[in-house]
Design an enzyme around this catalytic site. Structure first.
Site, short mmCIF file in Angstrom:
data_model
loop_
_atom_site.label_atom_id
_atom_site.label_comp_id
_atom_site.label_asym_id
_atom_site.label_seq_id
_atom_site.Cartn_x
_atom_site.Cartn_y
_atom_site.Cartn_z
N ILE A 7 92.23 -36.51 -9.09
CA ILE A 7 93.09 -35.33 -9.03
C ILE A 7 92.18 -34.14 -8.75
O ILE A 7 91.31 -33.82 -9.57
CB ILE A 7 93.86 -35.11 -10.33
CG1 ILE A 7 94.80 -36.29 -10.62
CG2 ILE A 7 94.66 -33.79 -10.28
CD1 ILE A 7 95.48 -36.21 -11.97
N ALA A 8 92.35 -33.53 -7.58
CA ALA A 8 91.59 -32.32 -7.25
C ALA A 8 92.49 -31.12 -7.53
O ALA A 8 93.67 -31.13 -7.20
CB ALA A 8 91.18 -32.33 -5.78
N ASN A 31 94.98 -41.19 -5.34
CA ASN A 31 94.92 -42.47 -6.03
C ASN A 31 93.72 -42.60 -6.94
O ASN A 31 93.79 -43.24 -7.99
CB ASN A 31 94.92 -43.61 -5.01
CG ASN A 31 96.27 -43.78 -4.36
OD1 ASN A 31 97.23 -44.19 -5.00
ND2 ASN A 31 96.36 -43.46 -3.07
N THR A 86 68.89 -56.22 -1.13
CA THR A 86 70.36 -56.32 -1.17
C THR A 86 71.03 -54.96 -1.21
O THR A 86 72.00 -54.71 -0.50
CB THR A 86 70.79 -57.17 -2.39
OG1 THR A 86 70.23 -58.47 -2.29
CG2 THR A 86 72.31 -57.29 -2.45
N ASP A 141 99.54 -35.47 1.22
CA ASP A 141 98.21 -34.91 1.39
C ASP A 141 97.83 -34.86 2.86
O ASP A 141 97.16 -33.92 3.32
CB ASP A 141 97.18 -35.72 0.60
CG ASP A 141 97.18 -37.21 0.93
OD1 ASP A 141 98.19 -37.72 1.47
OD2 ASP A 141 96.18 -37.89 0.62
N ARG A 142 98.27 -35.86 3.65
CA ARG A 142 97.98 -35.87 5.09
C ARG A 142 98.70 -34.71 5.78
O ARG A 142 98.15 -34.06 6.68
CB ARG A 142 98.38 -37.20 5.70
CG ARG A 142 97.61 -38.38 5.15
CD ARG A 142 98.09 -39.71 5.72
NE ARG A 142 97.69 -39.85 7.12
CZ ARG A 142 98.08 -40.84 7.90
NH1 ARG A 142 98.91 -41.77 7.42
NH2 ARG A 142 97.65 -40.92 9.15
N ILE A 169 97.14 -34.72 -6.21
CA ILE A 169 97.05 -35.96 -6.99
C ILE A 169 96.82 -37.12 -6.03
O ILE A 169 97.73 -37.51 -5.28
CB ILE A 169 98.33 -36.19 -7.81
CG1 ILE A 169 98.63 -34.99 -8.70
CG2 ILE A 169 98.19 -37.46 -8.66
CD1 ILE A 169 99.99 -35.05 -9.39
#
Length: 256
Positions: A12-13, A9, A184, A109-110, A7
C-alpha cells in the site's frame, strides 16, 4: 491537504499532497488480515513522525486492486481522518478514450498511471509498471488507451524460483556485475534482472511496431530504478506516478 492511497497486491503506497507538492510518501505491506485500527495507527504514527497532523487532511482518494482490503482502508479514513474517501472507478475523468473491451477489467492503478502520464507528456506513451505484476499500458498521441500486456512481476518470479526449486535461494534483486554469473546467487540475479530488461525491450518494440508509432516509454513501480538503467527503451522513471495521478484526479473531480 490531500491523502492519496494506492492499494496494490504487495504494498500500500500512500502520500500527502499540498496541492501539487508531494510532502511525504510511505509504503506498507498489504495484509488482508490487518484491521482498520492496525492500519490506522500505522498511518497516523508515520504521518506524525513526518510532522503531518491527521487534522490537516481534508480529503482522501483511493485506488485499489485488492477488494478485501478496500473497505478496511475506507474505514481507516472515516475513523481517523473523519471524512469519506473517493474511490477510483472506470468512470473517473481520466481524459482518455478507453478502447478496452471492458474498461472495468482494467486495474484502476493502470488507469491512474495513464491519466497522470498523459497529462504530463501529452504524447504517445508506453507505461511500464514494475509491481507484483509487470504491466504495460499503451496510449496513443491522441489520448486513446489501447490496452497493453501483463507479465509476471520480477519479485514474483524470484519468489517462484525459490519456492518451487530445492536448491535455489531467496535472493536480493540487485544488478550483478556481469551477465555470466559465477555462483548461484549471481546467476539468478543475471537471469532475473537482465532477463526482465530484455522482456521489457522486446514488448516495447513489438507494441511500437503494432501501433505504427514511436512512443515515450516511462517506468514506475518499486523496481523501476533497478531495471531502467539496463533497458534500452525506458526513457524516464516516475516513482510517484500513481500518487500523482490520484492527486490529479481528485482535483478534477472537485473542479479545482
Amino acid at each position: 491537504m490531500l491523502l492519496t492511497i494506492d492499494i496494490g497486491n504487495s504494498q500500500i503506497a500512500f502520500g500527502v499532497f499540498d496541492r501539487d507538492t508531494l510532502k511525504k510518501s510511505w509504503r506498507l505491506a498489504t495484509n488482508t488480515t490487518k484491521t482498520s485500527d492496525e492500519y490506522g495507527s500505522l498511518f497516523v504514527s508515520l504521518m506524525r513522525e513526518a510532522g503531518i497532523q491527521p487534522t490537516s487532511i481534508d480529503g482522501t482518494i483511493i485506488s485499489s486492486v485488492v477488494p478485501p482490503v478496500t473497505p478496511v482502508i475506507e474505514q481507516v479514513v472515516e475513523t481517523y481522518f473523519h471524512h469519506c474517501p473517493l474511490l477510483v472507478t472506470a468512470d473517473f475523468p481520466f481524459h482518455l478514450t478507453l478502447q478496452y473491451a471492458n474498461p472495468r477489467e482494467i486495474g484502476t492503478d493502470r488507469l491512474v498511471n495513464a491519466a497522470a502520464a498523459y497529462a504530463r507528456y501529452h504524447t504517445g506513451l508506453i507505461i511500464v509498471d514494475f509491481g507484483t505484476a509487470t504491466t504495460f499500458c499503451t496510449i496513443t498521441q491522441d489520448g486513446r488507451y489501447l490496452g497493453g500486456a501483463i507479465a509476471p512481476g520480477l519479485k514474483s518470479s524470484a519468489n517462484a524460483l525459490h519456492a518451487h526449486t530445492a536448491k535455489l535461494p531467496d535472493i536480493e534483486l540487485v544488478r550483478p556485475k556481469s551477465v555470466i554469473g559465477t555462483d548461484t546467487v549471481t546467476s539468478m540475479q543475471s537471469g532475473l534482472i537482465f532477463g526482465y530488461a530484455g522482456l521489457v525491450d522486446e514488448l516495447v518494440t513489438r507494441i511500437q511496431q503494432e501501433i505504427g508509432q514511436t512512443t515515450r516509454v516511462i517506468a514506475t513501480g518499486g523496481l523501476a530504478a533497478i531495471l531502467a538503467p539496463i533497458s534500452r527503451t525506458i526513457q524516464d522513471v516516475c516513482p510517484y506516478l500513481t500518487l500523482e495521478g490520484l492527486n490529479l484526479l481528485y482535483h478534477r473531480i472537485k473542479g479545482d
